[in-house]
Design an enzyme around this catalytic site. Structure first.
Site, PDB file in Angstrom:
ATOM      1  N   GLY A   1       0.821  -1.201   0.000  1.00 55.69           N
ATOM      2  CA  GLY A   1       0.000   0.000   0.000  1.00 55.69           C
ATOM      3  C   GLY A   1       0.850   1.243   0.000  1.00 55.69           C
ATOM      4  O   GLY A   1       2.078   1.167   0.131  1.00 55.69           O
TER       5      GLY A   1
ATOM      6  N   HIS B   1      -1.437   1.438   9.087  1.00 56.47           N
ATOM      7  CA  HIS B   1      -0.145   2.081   8.821  1.00 56.47           C
ATOM      8  C   HIS B   1      -0.292   3.194   7.771  1.00 56.47           C
ATOM      9  O   HIS B   1       0.165   4.321   7.980  1.00 56.47           O
ATOM     10  CB  HIS B   1       0.826   0.991   8.343  1.00 56.47           C
ATOM     11  CG  HIS B   1       2.162   1.459   7.873  1.00 56.47           C
ATOM     12  ND1 HIS B   1       3.323   1.276   8.593  1.00 56.47           N
ATOM     13  CD2 HIS B   1       2.557   2.083   6.726  1.00 56.47           C
ATOM     14  CE1 HIS B   1       4.351   1.783   7.934  1.00 56.47           C
ATOM     15  NE2 HIS B   1       3.909   2.273   6.785  1.00 56.47           N
ATOM     16  N   GLU B   2      -0.937   2.873   6.642  1.00 58.60           N
ATOM     17  CA  GLU B   2      -1.027   3.866   5.560  1.00 58.60           C
ATOM     18  C   GLU B   2      -1.872   5.069   5.968  1.00 58.60           C
ATOM     19  O   GLU B   2      -1.569   6.200   5.590  1.00 58.60           O
ATOM     20  CB  GLU B   2      -1.575   3.220   4.279  1.00 58.60           C
ATOM     21  CG  GLU B   2      -0.673   2.137   3.683  1.00 58.60           C
ATOM     22  CD  GLU B   2       0.745   2.602   3.385  1.00 58.60           C
ATOM     23  OE1 GLU B   2       0.970   3.815   3.188  1.00 58.60           O
ATOM     24  OE2 GLU B   2       1.658   1.745   3.376  1.00 58.60           O
TER      25      GLU B   2
ATOM     26  N   HIS C   1       0.166   7.478   7.726  1.00 57.26           N
ATOM     27  CA  HIS C   1       0.847   8.427   6.821  1.00 57.26           C
ATOM     28  C   HIS C   1      -0.111   9.533   6.382  1.00 57.26           C
ATOM     29  O   HIS C   1       0.252  10.705   6.312  1.00 57.26           O
ATOM     30  CB  HIS C   1       1.352   7.717   5.570  1.00 57.26           C
ATOM     31  CG  HIS C   1       2.550   6.837   5.781  1.00 57.26           C
ATOM     32  ND1 HIS C   1       3.689   7.258   6.413  1.00 57.26           N
ATOM     33  CD2 HIS C   1       2.787   5.557   5.394  1.00 57.26           C
ATOM     34  CE1 HIS C   1       4.581   6.266   6.419  1.00 57.26           C
ATOM     35  NE2 HIS C   1       4.044   5.221   5.812  1.00 57.26           N
TER      36      HIS C   1
ATOM     37  N   HIS D   1       7.495   7.141   8.967  1.00 54.65           N
ATOM     38  CA  HIS D   1       7.975   5.859   9.484  1.00 54.65           C
ATOM     39  C   HIS D   1       8.758   6.116  10.772  1.00 54.65           C
ATOM     40  O   HIS D   1       9.444   7.134  10.909  1.00 54.65           O
ATOM     41  CB  HIS D   1       8.869   5.173   8.442  1.00 54.65           C
ATOM     42  CG  HIS D   1       8.084   4.638   7.287  1.00 54.65           C
ATOM     43  ND1 HIS D   1       8.499   4.786   5.975  1.00 54.65           N
ATOM     44  CD2 HIS D   1       6.908   3.964   7.246  1.00 54.65           C
ATOM     45  CE1 HIS D   1       7.604   4.208   5.192  1.00 54.65           C
ATOM     46  NE2 HIS D   1       6.631   3.708   5.931  1.00 54.65           N
TER      47      HIS D   1
ATOM     48  N   TRP E   1      11.441   5.045  11.964  1.00 53.24           N
ATOM     49  CA  TRP E   1      12.903   5.247  11.896  1.00 53.24           C
ATOM     50  C   TRP E   1      13.250   6.498  11.074  1.00 53.24           C
ATOM     51  O   TRP E   1      14.417   6.797  10.845  1.00 53.24           O
ATOM     52  CB  TRP E   1      13.607   4.002  11.338  1.00 53.24           C
ATOM     53  CG  TRP E   1      13.330   3.740   9.887  1.00 53.24           C
ATOM     54  CD1 TRP E   1      14.135   4.060   8.818  1.00 53.24           C
ATOM     55  CD2 TRP E   1      12.175   3.116   9.315  1.00 53.24           C
ATOM     56  NE1 TRP E   1      13.543   3.687   7.642  1.00 53.24           N
ATOM     57  CE2 TRP E   1      12.338   3.093   7.913  1.00 53.24           C
ATOM     58  CE3 TRP E   1      10.995   2.577   9.851  1.00 53.24           C
ATOM     59  CZ2 TRP E   1      11.378   2.568   7.043  1.00 53.24           C
ATOM     60  CZ3 TRP E   1      10.053   2.044   8.990  1.00 53.24           C
ATOM     61  CH2 TRP E   1      10.245   2.037   7.614  1.00 53.24           C
TER      62      TRP E   1
ATOM     63  N   ASP F   1      11.392  10.711  13.248  1.00 50.05           N
ATOM     64  CA  ASP F   1      10.005  10.774  12.756  1.00 50.05           C
ATOM     65  C   ASP F   1       9.302  12.019  13.282  1.00 50.05           C
ATOM     66  O   ASP F   1       8.092  12.163  13.137  1.00 50.05           O
ATOM     67  CB  ASP F   1       9.238   9.507  13.158  1.00 50.05           C
ATOM     68  CG  ASP F   1       9.162   9.327  14.676  1.00 50.05           C
ATOM     69  OD1 ASP F   1       9.781  10.132  15.407  1.00 50.05           O
ATOM     70  OD2 ASP F   1       8.486   8.388  15.126  1.00 50.05           O
TER      71      ASP F   1
ATOM     72  N   ASP G   1       1.750  -7.863  10.776  1.00 56.99           N
ATOM     73  CA  ASP G   1       0.493  -7.418  11.390  1.00 56.99           C
ATOM     74  C   ASP G   1       0.345  -7.947  12.813  1.00 56.99           C
ATOM     75  O   ASP G   1      -0.122  -7.234  13.705  1.00 56.99           O
ATOM     76  CB  ASP G   1      -0.703  -7.895  10.558  1.00 56.99           C
ATOM     77  CG  ASP G   1      -0.996  -6.957   9.387  1.00 56.99           C
ATOM     78  OD1 ASP G   1      -0.096  -6.186   9.005  1.00 56.99           O
ATOM     79  OD2 ASP G   1      -2.120  -7.011   8.851  1.00 56.99           O
TER      80      ASP G   1
HETATM   81 ZN   LIG Z   1       4.783   3.392   5.373  1.00 58.73          ZN
END
Ligand SMILES: [Zn+2]
Length: 430
Positions: A190, A229-230, A233, A239, A241, A249, A291
Site C-alpha cells: 500500500g 499504517h497507511e 501516513h 515511518h 525510523w 520521525d 500485522d
Molecule cells: Zn509506510
C-alpha cells in the site's frame, strides 16, 4: 545525504522478501516532491505548523481540537478490480473498518503484547472511521464503490484514482478519506498521499489481499494493519525510523531507531542509536513488522495526527464533514455500480462476470454471465435514479431477459444479487 536516502530506499526494495512489508509512501512522496516543488514547500511549512501544534498539545501552549473530541473520518472504499477475487466482499471491508477502529482507539486485543517499557506511551487517538453514509450529492450511500478495470495491476503512481487510467475518481477529499483497493504491482502492500498533496489523488491505496482481517487476506498481513499504517501516513505520520539511518520521525516519544524492523522481533531490540536498553519500538504501527507484531500508536503520534485537524491545518475540513451521519442524507441509497457489466457492443474481458445488453435499450435487457458464473437462483432488482426499487425478480435460467417496457425513459441501475455477492450495472432506457 540525498544519495544516502536513495540508497536506503533501494536497499528496502531489494532486501524485501514476499513476507516482508513494503510500503510505497516514502518513494511516492519523494517523486511527488521532485515533480512539484510547490507541494514540497507547502509540506515543509506544514511540518513547522504540525511540530509547533504538537508541542503545544503535549503541554507547551495548547491548541488542538476540543479536548478529547472524537474526530470522525468518513471513508469511501473504491474497489477497483480486474479479477473476481479482487472484488472483495462487504464482509471483508467491514473487517477492515473494525480493525481500524480497534487500532485507533487502542481497543485492539493484542495490546497486551506491548512491552511494559512502552505500554504507558500507547494512546487512544480519539480518531474513528465510518463507511460514508452520505455521498457527495447528499444521498445515502454504502460508502463502497465497485468498478471493473481492464488493468491487471497498478503501480504506486495513482492510476487507480483516475478513470482514464483504469481507475475510479476520488470523492471530495476535503470531506472523505478515499481508499482504493486494487491489485498492486510487485510486493507493494500500500501507499498513501501526504496531507497537502494534490486533492484529486488524496487518499490511501491498499492491495486487495491485505485489506481487512481474517482468512481472506494473506498472512502475515492479515490483521488489517496495512491500512492502519497507511492511514497513519495520511494523518501525517512518518515511518518510525524517519526513513534514514537513525533518522527522526519528528515525534518525541518514539525512540530513535537505526533502521526499520520486519517480521516479529523479540523485545528488546537494541541498536547503536537506541536511547536506552528498551531499544526499538518495533511494535509501533509505523514500523515494518508483521500485522501480528504491531499494536500501538504513541501519545506523541496521536498529537501529531490530531494536530492536522486544528484550525488552519491541512485536515481541518474534516471537522465539518458529517458524512458519517446517515440521518442527514436525502433519498435512498443507490447500489454501487460495477462497470463490469459493460455495454454489449464493447469487447468483454474474460472470466469476469456479468453482461447486460442491449444498453441503451427501448424494451428490456438480456442478462448473462461470462465464465463459470450463471444467473440461477440470483435476484435481480432495478433501481431508479433516486434509489427506489422499481422491479425485483428471481432468475432461474442461465440466460435471462428482464422486460423494462413499462418503465419511463431514464437511467436505471440493475443489480444481480446472491447472498452478499452482487454485481450492478447502469442501464439507459430510451
Ligand atoms: Zn509506510
Amino acid at each position: 545525504m540525498k544519495a544516502l536516502l536513495g540508497l536506503f530506499i533501494l536497499m528496502q526494495i531489494f532486501i524485501a522478501t514476499n513476507a516482508q512489508r513494503v510500503c510505497g509512501t516514502e518513494i511516492y512522496t519523494q517523486k511527488l516532491f521532485a515533480a512539484n516543488p510547490v507541494i514540497k514547500n507547502a509540506w515543509n511549512n506544514a511540518e513547522v505548523q504540525i511540530a509547533s501544534t504538537t508541542k503545544a498539545a503535549t503541554g507547551f501552549a495548547a491548541r488542538d481540537t476540543a479536548a478529547n473530541e472524537i474526530i470522525y473520518i468518513p471513508l469511501v472504499i473504491h474497489i477497483v478490480y480486474n479479477k473476481v477475487i479482487e472484488n472483495i466482499s462487504d464482509a471483508q471491508i467491514q473487517s477492515q473498518l473494525a480493525a481500524l477502529n480497534n487500532d485507533y482507539s487502542y481497543s485492539n486485543i493484542d495490546k497486551i503484547n506491548i512491552p511494559a517499557a512502552f505500554a504507558s506511551l500507547a494512546a487512544d487517538t480519539r480518531i474513528r472511521f465510518c463507511l460514508a453514509q452520505i455521498d457527495p450529492q447528499g444521498k445515502k450511500t454504502s460508502g463502497i464503490v465497485r468498478k471493473y478495470t481492464v488493468k491487471d495491476y497498478f503501480s504506486p503512481e495513482d492510476g487507480m484514482k483516475i478513470s482514464a487510467q483504469g481507475g475510479d475518481e476520488a470523492w471530495d477529499s476535503k470531506r472523505y478519506l478515499n481508499i482504493w483497493v486494487c491489485n498492486m504491482a510487485s510486493r507493494t502492500l500500500g501507499y498513501s498521499s501526504l496531507p497537502g498533496g494534490l486533492a484529486n489523488v488524496d487518499g490511501v491505496v491498499i492491495a486487495y489481499d491485505v485489506f481487512g482481517s481474517g482468512e481472506h487476506v494473506r498472512a502475515p498481513f492479515n490483521k488489517g494493519r496495512t491500512a492502519t499504517h497507511e492511514i497513519g501516513h495520511w494523518l501525517g505520520l512518518k515511518h518510525i525510523w524517519g526513513d534514514a539511518i537513525c533518522g527522526t520521525d519528528l515525534v518525541e516519544d518514539t525512540p530513535t531507531q537505526q533502521y526499520y524492523n520486519y517480521g516479529s522481533p523479540t523485545f528488546p531490540h537494541v541498536t547503536n542509536c537506541s536511547p536506552n536498553s528498551n531499544g526499538d519500538m518495533f511494535m509501533n504501527f509505523m514500523d515494518f513488522t508483521n500485522d501480528g507484531c504491531m499494536n500501538m500508536f504513541t501519545i506523541g503520534q496521536k498529537q501529531r495526527m490530531r494536530a492536522l485537524f486544528a484550525k488552519g491545518n491541512l485536515r481541518n475540513s474534516f471537522l465539518l464533514s458529517f458524512a458519517c451521519d446517515s440521518t442527514l442524507a436525502q433519498g435512498s441509497a443507490l447500489p454501487a455500480v460495477d462497470t463490469i457489466a459493460v455495454l454489449s457492443n464493447k469487447p468483454l474481458p474474460q472470466n469476469t462476470g456479468l453482461k447486460v445488453y442491449p444498453n441503451p435499450t427501448q424494451a428490456g435487457v438480456n442478462i448473462e454471465y461470462i465464465g463459470t458464473l450463471n444467473n440461477i437462483s440470483k435476484t435481480v432488482s432495478i433501481f431508479n435514479v433516486v434509489g427506489n426499487c422499481v422491479y425485483t425478480g428471481k432468475l432461474t435460467k442461465e440466460k435471462a431477459y428482464v422486460n423494462m417496457a413499462n418503465l419511463s425513459k431514464g437511467i436505471y441501475i440493475i443489480q444481480i444479487k446472491e447472498g452478499s455477492n452482487r454485481l450492478t450495472a447502469k442501464i439507459i432506457k430510451e
